[in-house]
Design an enzyme around this catalytic site. Structure first.
Site, PDB file in Angstrom:
ATOM      1  N   HIS A 209     -13.285  -2.364  -2.160  1.00 15.24           N
ATOM      2  CA  HIS A 209     -12.406  -1.921  -1.074  1.00 15.24           C
ATOM      3  C   HIS A 209     -12.760  -2.656   0.235  1.00 15.24           C
ATOM      4  O   HIS A 209     -12.687  -2.089   1.329  1.00 15.24           O
ATOM      5  CB  HIS A 209     -12.550  -0.401  -0.885  1.00 15.24           C
ATOM      6  CG  HIS A 209     -11.270   0.306  -0.556  1.00 15.24           C
ATOM      7  ND1 HIS A 209     -10.596   1.096  -1.438  1.00 15.24           N
ATOM      8  CD2 HIS A 209     -10.536   0.347   0.584  1.00 15.24           C
ATOM      9  CE1 HIS A 209      -9.527   1.620  -0.864  1.00 15.24           C
ATOM     10  NE2 HIS A 209      -9.459   1.164   0.370  1.00 15.24           N
TER      11      HIS A 209
ATOM     12  N   THR B 112      -5.602   2.633  -7.279  1.00 14.74           N
ATOM     13  CA  THR B 112      -6.891   2.502  -6.589  1.00 14.74           C
ATOM     14  C   THR B 112      -7.808   3.646  -6.994  1.00 14.74           C
ATOM     15  O   THR B 112      -7.451   4.816  -6.843  1.00 14.74           O
ATOM     16  CB  THR B 112      -6.665   2.485  -5.063  1.00 14.74           C
ATOM     17  OG1 THR B 112      -5.828   1.372  -4.779  1.00 14.74           O
ATOM     18  CG2 THR B 112      -7.982   2.326  -4.302  1.00 14.74           C
TER      19      THR B 112
ATOM     20  N   SER C  25       0.824  -1.202   0.000  1.00 16.07           N
ATOM     21  CA  SER C  25       0.000   0.000   0.000  1.00 16.07           C
ATOM     22  C   SER C  25       0.866   1.261   0.000  1.00 16.07           C
ATOM     23  O   SER C  25       1.952   1.274   0.588  1.00 16.07           O
ATOM     24  CB  SER C  25      -0.878  -0.008   1.251  1.00 16.07           C
ATOM     25  OG  SER C  25      -1.469   1.265   1.453  1.00 16.07           O
TER      26      SER C  25
ATOM     27  N   TYR D 276      -2.195   5.679  -4.556  1.00 15.70           N
ATOM     28  CA  TYR D 276      -3.257   6.670  -4.445  1.00 15.70           C
ATOM     29  C   TYR D 276      -2.726   7.900  -5.163  1.00 15.70           C
ATOM     30  O   TYR D 276      -1.538   8.225  -5.065  1.00 15.70           O
ATOM     31  CB  TYR D 276      -3.519   7.007  -2.977  1.00 15.70           C
ATOM     32  CG  TYR D 276      -4.371   5.989  -2.240  1.00 15.70           C
ATOM     33  CD1 TYR D 276      -5.648   5.663  -2.689  1.00 15.70           C
ATOM     34  CD2 TYR D 276      -3.905   5.380  -1.083  1.00 15.70           C
ATOM     35  CE1 TYR D 276      -6.435   4.743  -2.000  1.00 15.70           C
ATOM     36  CE2 TYR D 276      -4.695   4.454  -0.384  1.00 15.70           C
ATOM     37  CZ  TYR D 276      -5.962   4.154  -0.855  1.00 15.70           C
ATOM     38  OH  TYR D 276      -6.738   3.252  -0.177  1.00 15.70           O
TER      39      TYR D 276
ATOM     40  N   LYS E 271      -7.698  -0.769  -9.683  1.00 19.88           N
ATOM     41  CA  LYS E 271      -8.357  -1.497  -8.580  1.00 19.88           C
ATOM     42  C   LYS E 271      -9.575  -0.721  -8.078  1.00 19.88           C
ATOM     43  O   LYS E 271      -9.460   0.463  -7.736  1.00 19.88           O
ATOM     44  CB  LYS E 271      -7.356  -1.681  -7.430  1.00 19.88           C
ATOM     45  CG  LYS E 271      -7.972  -2.245  -6.151  1.00 19.88           C
ATOM     46  CD  LYS E 271      -6.894  -2.577  -5.138  1.00 19.88           C
ATOM     47  CE  LYS E 271      -7.440  -3.152  -3.870  1.00 19.88           C
ATOM     48  NZ  LYS E 271      -8.014  -2.165  -2.960  1.00 19.88           N
TER      49      LYS E 271
HETATM   50  C1  LIG Z   1      -7.426  -2.308   7.003  1.00 15.35           C
HETATM   51  C2  LIG Z   1      -7.526  -2.153   5.527  1.00 15.35           C
HETATM   52  C3  LIG Z   1      -6.728  -1.228   4.882  1.00 15.35           C
HETATM   53  C4  LIG Z   1      -6.796  -1.086   3.500  1.00 15.35           C
HETATM   54  N1  LIG Z   1      -5.943  -0.227   2.893  1.00 15.35           N
HETATM   55  C5  LIG Z   1      -5.964  -0.129   1.531  1.00 15.35           C
HETATM   56  C6  LIG Z   1      -5.037   0.696   0.858  1.00 15.35           C
HETATM   57  O1  LIG Z   1      -4.192   1.335   1.470  1.00 15.35           O
HETATM   58  N2  LIG Z   1      -5.116   0.773  -0.483  1.00 15.35           N
HETATM   59  C7  LIG Z   1      -6.056   0.056  -1.211  1.00 15.35           C
HETATM   60  O2  LIG Z   1      -6.096   0.138  -2.424  1.00 15.35           O
HETATM   61  N3  LIG Z   1      -6.928  -0.764  -0.592  1.00 15.35           N
HETATM   62  C8  LIG Z   1      -6.898  -0.881   0.762  1.00 15.35           C
HETATM   63  N4  LIG Z   1      -7.773  -1.738   1.378  1.00 15.35           N
HETATM   64  C9  LIG Z   1      -8.657  -2.595   0.576  1.00 15.35           C
HETATM   65  C10 LIG Z   1      -7.974  -3.921   0.239  1.00 15.35           C
HETATM   66  O3  LIG Z   1      -6.962  -3.748  -0.711  1.00 15.35           O
HETATM   67  C11 LIG Z   1      -8.954  -4.958  -0.326  1.00 15.35           C
HETATM   68  O4  LIG Z   1      -9.665  -4.391  -1.385  1.00 15.35           O
HETATM   69  C12 LIG Z   1      -9.922  -5.519   0.701  1.00 15.35           C
HETATM   70  O5  LIG Z   1      -9.309  -5.642   1.954  1.00 15.35           O
HETATM   71  C13 LIG Z   1     -10.410  -6.897   0.248  1.00 15.35           C
HETATM   72  O6  LIG Z   1     -11.349  -7.416   1.124  1.00 15.35           O
HETATM   73  P1  LIG Z   1     -11.004  -8.480   2.289  1.00 15.35           P
HETATM   74  O7  LIG Z   1     -10.377  -7.708   3.391  1.00 15.35           O
HETATM   75  O8  LIG Z   1     -12.353  -9.011   2.623  1.00 15.35           O
HETATM   76  O9  LIG Z   1     -10.084  -9.531   1.706  1.00 15.35           O
HETATM   77  C14 LIG Z   1      -7.717  -1.874   2.758  1.00 15.35           C
HETATM   78  C15 LIG Z   1      -8.532  -2.799   3.419  1.00 15.35           C
HETATM   79  C16 LIG Z   1      -8.441  -2.956   4.792  1.00 15.35           C
HETATM   80  C17 LIG Z   1      -9.304  -3.986   5.453  1.00 15.35           C
END
Ligand SMILES: Cc1cc2nc3c(=O)[nH]c(=O)nc-3n(C[C@H](O)[C@H](O)[C@H](O)COP(=O)(O)O)c2cc1C
Length: 360
Positions: free
Chosen positions: A258, A159, A110, A133, A234
């Site tokens: 997300h 993203t 990330s 981002y 994404k």
């Molecule tokens: C705690 C947390 C932080 C996240 N941070 C980012 C991020 O920094 N950038 C991003 O593109 N997606 C982020 N996401 C989304 C994840 O990339 C992903 O789409 C999502 O966690 C998938 O679902 P799952 O947790 O059920 O596997 C985040 C998700 C969580 C749970």
């Protein structure tokens, strides 16, 4: 679960992690936007999908590997970009990278990681992707892209579902912020002020000020023009945007909401996947994430048109449970479950997982 019993499922790992990770951080990791309807739907939708299966196929040898953007990985499970790993374990992203390397899969780092791009890249021998981002100040993005290229990253994951940050009620109530001493390493050179504490949720304030809500397909074109790396978009959830992704020449998409953290009550990703896969018709890479907790979930996603899935929270829970070893345990569980599901469905390879396995 008995304290001495070793976890058998991802749900077991989540339970242990909930005990070990500080409350405010576990809330941050596990929460979704608003009423968390989409968060639950992502998993519930997998449970509603039932499987057909074939018998009397010789499944004595099975191959779970798959090739993604020219790189062979051990199974179709990739690490999703998630922020702030050091809130789960002191080794943070470094431990996750080592686990990715040992498990022979891709890690997506990330933008909001606590460890820096270069140091994380050194911890893995398997492809590292960098999630981007886009900030109002395009020079920040340009610099991050150049850093990712220098560090040897193999793809950029842009993203696109966060023009503004979704409202995660638990974070608002907790006034979520990063504790003293935990930094967002990749942004350190650019952050004039570290996530201030006077907002309802410090990170939301930071995003509101710095992320660019005017992001559009023009910027995707711009990103492609400043990098030689493949660009994966994404956060696609509808067919129309998937078709635009193909038209705009990106290398892949992640069907994602997300993890239910942005627009609540939007569709579960696995429900959106088949229509998107059909629209893309194998012209570009199709990945998906959201709610994958079982080997059968991986198999269902592949059957419905995904080349691979990404997992977000399971990795964080594994990290909180036992650092690098805990993340490896998550992969071990998913590998065992996927292997069994394939054998019981009569599939010897990922390529043999077909749509006909899904009950209509
Ligand atoms: C705690 C947390 C932080 C996240 N941070 C980012 C991020 O920094 N950038 C991003 O593109 N997606 C982020 N996401 C989304 C994840 O990339 C992903 O789409 C999502 O966690 C998938 O679902 P799952 O947790 O059920 O596997 C985040 C998700 C969580 C749970």
């Amino acid at each position: 679960m008995n304290e001495n019993t070793s976890p058998v499922t991802i749900a077991d790992i989540e339970k242990i992690a909930a005990e070990k990770i500080p409350g405010f951080a576990f809330d941050y990791y596990s929460s979704g936007a608003d009423d968390e309807i989409t968060l639950r739907e992502n998993s519930n939708a997998f449970d509603r999908i039932l499987l057909n299966y074939r018998v009397l196929v010789d499944v004595s040898s099975r191959d779970l590997s798959v090739t993604i953007l020219g790189e062979k990985i051990s199974m179709p499970v990739i690490i999703a970009p998630t922020a702030f790993h050091r809130l789960a374990h002191p080794d943070g992203e470094m431990a996750v990278a080592r686990a990715a390397s040992a498990e022979q899969t891709i890690m997506t780092l990330s933008t909001l990681s606590n460890s820096g791009l270069e140091e994380v890249a050194r911890e893995t021998n398997w492809p590292l992707w960098f999630q981007l981002y886009v900030f109002k100040d395009r020079e920040v993005t340009r610099e991050l892209v150049s850093k990712a290229e220098t560090a040897g990253c193999k793809a950029l994951v842009l993203t696109v579902d966060a023009p503004l940050l979704g409202r995660r009620i638990r974070d608002v109530r907790n006034r979520f912020n990063l504790p003293e001493g935990i930094v967002v390493k990749n942004l350190e050179p650019f952050m004039k002020e570290m996530l201030p504490r006077d907002q309802e949720s410090g990170i939301a304030g930071y995003f509101a000020r710095n992320l660019d809500p005017s992001l559009s397909w023009k910027d995707v074109e711009w990103l492609k023009s400043i990098t030689r790396l493949p660009v994966i978009v994404k956060g696609i959830i509808c067919r129309e945007d998937a078709m635009l992704a193909v038209e705009n020449g990106v290398d892949g998409i992640v069907v994602s909401n997300h993890g239910g953290r942005q627009l609540d009550t939007c569709s579960a990703t696995v429900d959106a996947l088949p229509g998107i896969a059909e629209a893309v018709s194998k012209k570009i890479l199709v990945l998906m994430d959201g709610g994958v907790r079982r080997g059968t979930d991986v198999l269902k996603a592949v059957a419905l048109g995904a080349d691979a899935v990404l997992i977000g929270r399971p990795v964080i829970y594994g990290l909180g449970y036992d650092g690098e070893k805990g993340v490896r345990k998550v992969f071990e569980i998913l590998r065992t479950e996927l292997d069994l599901a394939m054998a019981l469905c009569g599939c010897r390879s990922i390529g043999e997982i077909k749509r006909s396995l899904i009950v209509k």
